[in-house]
Design an enzyme around this catalytic site. Structure first.
Site, PDB file in Angstrom:
ATOM      1  CB  CYS A   9       1.318 -56.382  54.173  1.00 50.04           C
ATOM      2  SG  CYS A   9       0.941 -54.664  54.408  1.00 50.04           S
ATOM      3  CD  GLU A  64      -3.927 -52.886  57.510  1.00 49.78           C
ATOM      4  OE1 GLU A  64      -4.238 -53.698  56.642  1.00 49.78           O
ATOM      5  OE2 GLU A  64      -4.646 -51.955  57.917  1.00 49.78           O
ATOM      6  CD  GLU A 101       3.026 -61.072  53.948  1.00 50.27           C
ATOM      7  OE1 GLU A 101       2.998 -61.529  55.108  1.00 50.27           O
ATOM      8  OE2 GLU A 101       2.596 -59.935  53.668  1.00 50.27           O
TER       9      GLU A 101
END
Ligand code: ADP
Length: 483
Positions: free
Chosen positions: A288, A254, A385
């Site tokens: 995320c 993940e 990110e």
């Protein structure tokens, strides 16, 4: 703080609490104040090996337990977590920073994985069919994959643990859990809860360490771990995948995201602003799934940006323990500097700051909710990110352009789109390269849904009907049947 004092601070191995062999400890800090909350054991590779040995020793007996037994352990643990919501929420707010209201929501979300997998534990099925030639009967059964290493990040300290531990217990795998060093307390509290719920010794082992690379690599190379389930950065995921390749360990990964959020000209703007607030600001943007790139149709861009900026500017930033706080501190100074550097880089290249963008004075890792427009294509914020409360808005003219921009990333975890046109919603959703898509909503996480990404956002799914599959192997028995 009693909640911090009451949590065990040692390694949990073979059902007992023990210090690291070296006697070393690591410091857990409160990101709202920069002060130390406590010390927990700091494991060395030797401690990691002992944890794996405990998991290996417990595996055969655990695999032989009745599904109902495992189911009821999870269900009892669910009840205990819910009953202790306030303590667990406070613990997470202290070690991680999120506001108490969000921490309470995480406790409910985290507990739900145990309830969901308590229900899945008794539904592990197989199959029986006649081979095409009519002779053999093909009997298919499912078995636990074996001892698992679970590695979790700091952003959802409780839920990232239960999302992995729940299916592992349901599938009768034994576990070594390595939580993030910033937020070990929620996992240690979980070990106590599962013990109280009746989990046998050795099924769950927890190793807290400041030396993740040094402890994990020998475990993956040692030949006893059969499965790695990792949540964290794509960068670390790649390293772990390479290590797992050498010993052919099954993986669930993940990894990072770079979620696009698209607002079409036919969107309900109130809904779009509300959804963007959730997709951007849940967990201070440290998720995320957080909306990282916001694309708005040119005809509504100005209106959308000013409404979003007004909402962002009205948020209260402060310690998560204060009742009125909407936005807590970021996890540490490195996280805050990263967000601020991205803002400064975007501004240097021509972006406009509608709100925020200034580093606050004083202690704690706070960063103000920030809205940027006019992002130049070469800005680092587009490919990075952000993991912070920064909304970067760009515009588009056509649906094709929006889809192409959204897909122009190595990541593919979550995506969001806002439109009142059902045809368009389904058409665009099919074209987006993402594992999860929110349509007129900013929240996709749900224990009953398959959570996961495509491209470099990961491998496998957590939660939902398929979540347990990640911890099970098929075994097929060929049975010839005489004429
Ligand atoms: P973040 O940048 O959000 O902290 P990481 O990917 O660095 O994300 O960390 C996620 C988890 O992976 C944490 O538990 C961390 O300790 C662990 N980790 C980091 N580096 C390694 C590594 N080389 N090997 C194994 N685990 C690691």
């Amino acid at each position: 703080m009693t909640v911090v004092r009451d949590v065990p601070k040692q390694l949990f191995i073979g059902g007992g609490w023990q210090d690291a062999e070296s006697g070393r400890t690591l410091s857990v800090d409160n990101p709202a104040t920069g002060e130390e909350l406590c010390q927990v054991a700091d494991a060395s590779p030797a401690d990691g090996r002992r944890a794996v040995e405990a998991a290996v020793a417990a595996q055969a007996a655990w695999a032989a337990t009745a599904p109902r037994v495992r189911s009821e352990i999870l269900r009892r643990a669910y009840d205990i977590i819910i009953a202790r919501t306030e303590d667990l929420a406070l613990l997470m707010t202290l070690e991680m920073g999120k506001p108490l209201a969000e921490a309470r929501a995480e406790v409910a979300y985290a507990a739900e994985f145990f309830r969901w997998f308590s229900e899945e534990a008794v539904r592990i099925d197989g199959g029986l069919m006649t081979a095409p030639d009519g002779r053999n009967r093909l009997l298919v059964t499912r078995q636990p994959v074996g001892p698992c290493l679970l590695i979790t990040p700091w952003n959802f300290p409780l839920a990232m643990g239960t999302r992995k531990i729940g299916p592992a217990i349901a599938a009768s795998c034994t576990i070594v859990l390595k939580p993030a060093p910033q937020t070990p307390l929620a996992s240690l509290a979980l070990a106590e809860i599962l013990t109280e719920a009746g989990l046998p010794a050795g099924v769950l082992n927890i190793v807290t360490t400041s030396d993740a690379a040094g402890v994990v690599e020998p475990l993956l190379r040692g030949g006893q771990i059969r499965k790695l389930s990792f949540t964290g950065s794509t960068q670390v995921g790649r390293i772990l995948l390479a290590q797992c390749a050498d010993t052919v360990i099954r993986t669930s990964m993940e990894l990072g995201g770079n979620a696009p959020l698209i607002v079409f000209d036919d969107a309900d703007l109130d809904e779009a602003v509300e959804g963007t607030m959730v997709a951007k600001m849940r967990n201070m943007g440290e998720s995320c799934c957080a909306a990282n790139r916001i694309f708005v149709h040119t005809s509504v861009a100005e209106e959308f940006a000013s409404r979003l900026a007004a909402r962002m500017a009205a948020l209260t930033v402060g310690p998560g323990t204060e009742p009125g706080t909407d936005v807590g501190p970021l996890i540490d100074n490195a996280g805050r500097s990263k967000a601020h550097d991205l803002v400064r880089d975007a501004v240097k290249r021509g972006a406009t700051v509608l709100t925020g963008g200034e580093l606050p004075e004083g202690p704690g890792c706070f960063y103000p909710p920030t809205v940027l427009t006019g992002i130049a294509p070469d800005s680092a914020i587009i490919d990075t990110e952000i993991f912070g409360p920064v909304a970067a808005i760009r515009t588009f003219e056509t649906e094709d352009e929006a889809v192409a921009s959204a897909n122009d990333t190595e990541f593919g975890l979550a995506a969001y789109l806002f439109t009142q046109n059902l045809d368009r919603a389904l058409r665009v959703a099919e074209r987006l390269e993402s594992g999860m898509i929110g349509i007129n909503t900013g929240l996709v996480s749900n224990p009953a849904a398959p959570f996961g990404g495509v491209k470099q956002s990961g491998l496998g799914r957590e939660g939902g009907r398929v979540g347990i599959d990640e911890f099970l192997e098929y075994k097929y028995l060929a049975v010839p049947v005489g004429a």
